[in-house]
Scaffold this active site. Structure first.
Site, mmCIF file in Angstrom:
data_model
loop_
_atom_site.group_PDB
_atom_site.id
_atom_site.type_symbol
_atom_site.label_atom_id
_atom_site.label_comp_id
_atom_site.label_asym_id
_atom_site.label_seq_id
_atom_site.Cartn_x
_atom_site.Cartn_y
_atom_site.Cartn_z
ATOM 1 N N ASP A 114 7.454 2.145 -3.108
ATOM 2 C CA ASP A 114 7.734 3.188 -2.118
ATOM 3 C C ASP A 114 9.215 3.180 -1.722
ATOM 4 O O ASP A 114 9.897 4.191 -1.806
ATOM 5 C CB ASP A 114 6.813 3.069 -0.888
ATOM 6 C CG ASP A 114 6.880 1.719 -0.191
ATOM 7 O OD1 ASP A 114 7.520 0.780 -0.724
ATOM 8 O OD2 ASP A 114 6.290 1.572 0.896
ATOM 9 N N ARG A 172 0.508 7.065 7.646
ATOM 10 C CA ARG A 172 0.534 7.122 6.174
ATOM 11 C C ARG A 172 0.149 8.503 5.653
ATOM 12 O O ARG A 172 0.545 8.899 4.565
ATOM 13 C CB ARG A 172 -0.469 6.130 5.570
ATOM 14 C CG ARG A 172 -0.038 4.699 5.586
ATOM 15 C CD ARG A 172 -0.928 3.892 4.653
ATOM 16 N NE ARG A 172 -0.943 2.479 4.992
ATOM 17 C CZ ARG A 172 -0.036 1.596 4.608
ATOM 18 N NH1 ARG A 172 0.970 1.962 3.861
ATOM 19 N NH2 ARG A 172 -0.133 0.338 4.967
ATOM 20 N N ASP A 189 3.734 3.575 6.158
ATOM 21 C CA ASP A 189 3.159 3.434 7.510
ATOM 22 C C ASP A 189 4.124 2.836 8.524
ATOM 23 O O ASP A 189 5.149 2.245 8.170
ATOM 24 C CB ASP A 189 1.943 2.498 7.452
ATOM 25 C CG ASP A 189 2.371 1.044 7.277
ATOM 26 O OD1 ASP A 189 3.129 0.760 6.327
ATOM 27 O OD2 ASP A 189 1.986 0.206 8.111
ATOM 28 N N ARG A 197 0.800 -1.184 0.000
ATOM 29 C CA ARG A 197 0.000 0.000 0.000
ATOM 30 C C ARG A 197 0.855 1.265 0.000
ATOM 31 O O ARG A 197 0.374 2.359 -0.210
ATOM 32 C CB ARG A 197 -0.892 -0.024 1.247
ATOM 33 C CG ARG A 197 -2.067 -0.990 1.103
ATOM 34 C CD ARG A 197 -2.861 -1.116 2.359
ATOM 35 N NE ARG A 197 -2.495 -2.327 3.065
ATOM 36 C CZ ARG A 197 -3.017 -2.641 4.252
ATOM 37 N NH1 ARG A 197 -3.823 -1.820 4.862
ATOM 38 N NH2 ARG A 197 -2.700 -3.779 4.827
ATOM 39 N N ASP A 216 14.560 -1.608 -0.141
ATOM 40 C CA ASP A 216 15.320 -1.802 1.093
ATOM 41 C C ASP A 216 16.303 -2.956 0.850
ATOM 42 O O ASP A 216 17.361 -2.754 0.270
ATOM 43 C CB ASP A 216 14.303 -2.077 2.208
ATOM 44 C CG ASP A 216 14.886 -2.163 3.591
ATOM 45 O OD1 ASP A 216 15.885 -1.486 3.866
ATOM 46 O OD2 ASP A 216 14.363 -2.919 4.422
HETATM 47 P P1 5GP Z 1 12.591 -5.017 0.656
HETATM 48 O O1 5GP Z 1 11.962 -6.231 0.086
HETATM 49 O O2 5GP Z 1 13.312 -4.185 -0.380
HETATM 50 O O3 5GP Z 1 13.439 -5.305 1.847
HETATM 51 O O4 5GP Z 1 11.436 -4.158 1.283
HETATM 52 C C1 5GP Z 1 10.631 -3.350 0.550
HETATM 53 C C2 5GP Z 1 9.391 -2.993 1.340
HETATM 54 O O5 5GP Z 1 9.647 -2.977 2.744
HETATM 55 C C3 5GP Z 1 8.930 -1.608 1.015
HETATM 56 O O6 5GP Z 1 8.083 -1.598 -0.108
HETATM 57 C C4 5GP Z 1 8.219 -1.197 2.279
HETATM 58 O O7 5GP Z 1 6.896 -1.670 2.259
HETATM 59 C C5 5GP Z 1 8.970 -1.923 3.365
HETATM 60 N N1 5GP Z 1 9.945 -1.015 3.994
HETATM 61 C C6 5GP Z 1 11.270 -0.941 3.797
HETATM 62 N N2 5GP Z 1 11.835 0.028 4.547
HETATM 63 C C7 5GP Z 1 10.813 0.589 5.233
HETATM 64 C C8 5GP Z 1 10.737 1.694 6.154
HETATM 65 O O8 5GP Z 1 11.716 2.370 6.494
HETATM 66 N N3 5GP Z 1 9.496 1.988 6.627
HETATM 67 C C9 5GP Z 1 8.393 1.290 6.276
HETATM 68 N N4 5GP Z 1 7.240 1.633 6.813
HETATM 69 N N5 5GP Z 1 8.418 0.258 5.407
HETATM 70 C C10 5GP Z 1 9.614 -0.073 4.882
#
Ligand code: 5GP
Length: 183
Positions: A102, A167, A161, A45, A105
């Site tokens: 968004d 959000r 969020d 979201r 990470d």
């Molecule tokens: P990845 O698979 O790249 O580790 O994670 C991606 C997803 O993790 C993002 O789309 C997001 O939903 C969540 N995420 C990563 N870092 C953050 C953060 O600092 N805050 C929040 N709320 N969600 C995060």
């Protein structure tokens, strides 16, 4: 998860975000000039505000669709296991596609989504991410366009969020816990 007291430290202002979204939209418009239709796929979201602002700045014919992949749930650490919770409504075979994320990470979500969508045979697939945390990367992947590179912090706001809260903040802020220990 038990409630932990925290404050939000402003990191990227609404004005700075708006200027960057405009610049990203200009670059994307130029890159897809001449397309018959660009399918803009928002990852739910967290991208919902970003995609809403971005598509309004695109000078292209667009279709908007959404995909939901499992994320952190109510935790602040990635599970590394990615599941598709809601698939696209439309077909993307032979289409120009822009995935809007968004935050990149560890990179697992984007890699999983990219592989899934590429298997459907789009004509072209690019990615626009609002935020990138390069220091956290576990797989070698990056977005075609990135709004802002940030350090290893847990952020909220502008659609993003913490346990479904914050959000609706118009800016992006960093969560700082008031009790001791890592998030
Ligand atoms: P990845 O698979 O790249 O580790 O994670 C991606 C997803 O993790 C993002 O789309 C997001 O939903 C969540 N995420 C990563 N870092 C953050 C953060 O600092 N805050 C929040 N709320 N969600 C995060």
């Amino acid at each position: 998860m038990a409630e932990r007291p925290y404050v939000i430290e402003p990191m990227i202002s609404a004005k700075t975000i708006a200027a960057r979204v405009e610049a990203l939209a200009r670059a994307i418009t130029a890159a897809f000039a001449g397309t018959d239709k660009l399918v803009v796929v928002g990852l739910l979201r967290g991208s919902f505000i970003f995609i809403a602002d971005l598509v309004r700045e695109l000078d292209l014919p667009v279709e908007v669709d959404f995909l939901e992949a499992s994320s952190y749930g109510n935790a602040t650490e990635s599970s590394r296991e990615v599941r598709i919770l809601k698939d696209l409504r439309g077909e993307i075979a032979g289409r120009d596609v822009l995935v809007v994320e968004d935050i990149v990470d560890t990179g697992h979500t984007l890699q999983h989504v990219r592989t899934l969508l590429l298997a459907r045979g789009p004509k072209r697939l690019e990615v626009c991410a609002l935020l990138d945390k390069p220091s956290r990367r576990e797989v070698d992947i990056r977005a075609t366009w990135t709004g802002f590179e940030i350090c290893d912090a847990f952020v909220v706001g502008y659609g993003i969020d913490f346990a479904q809260r914050n959000r609706n903040l118009p800016y992006i802020g960093k969560v700082r816990f008031l009790d001791q220990g890592a998030p």
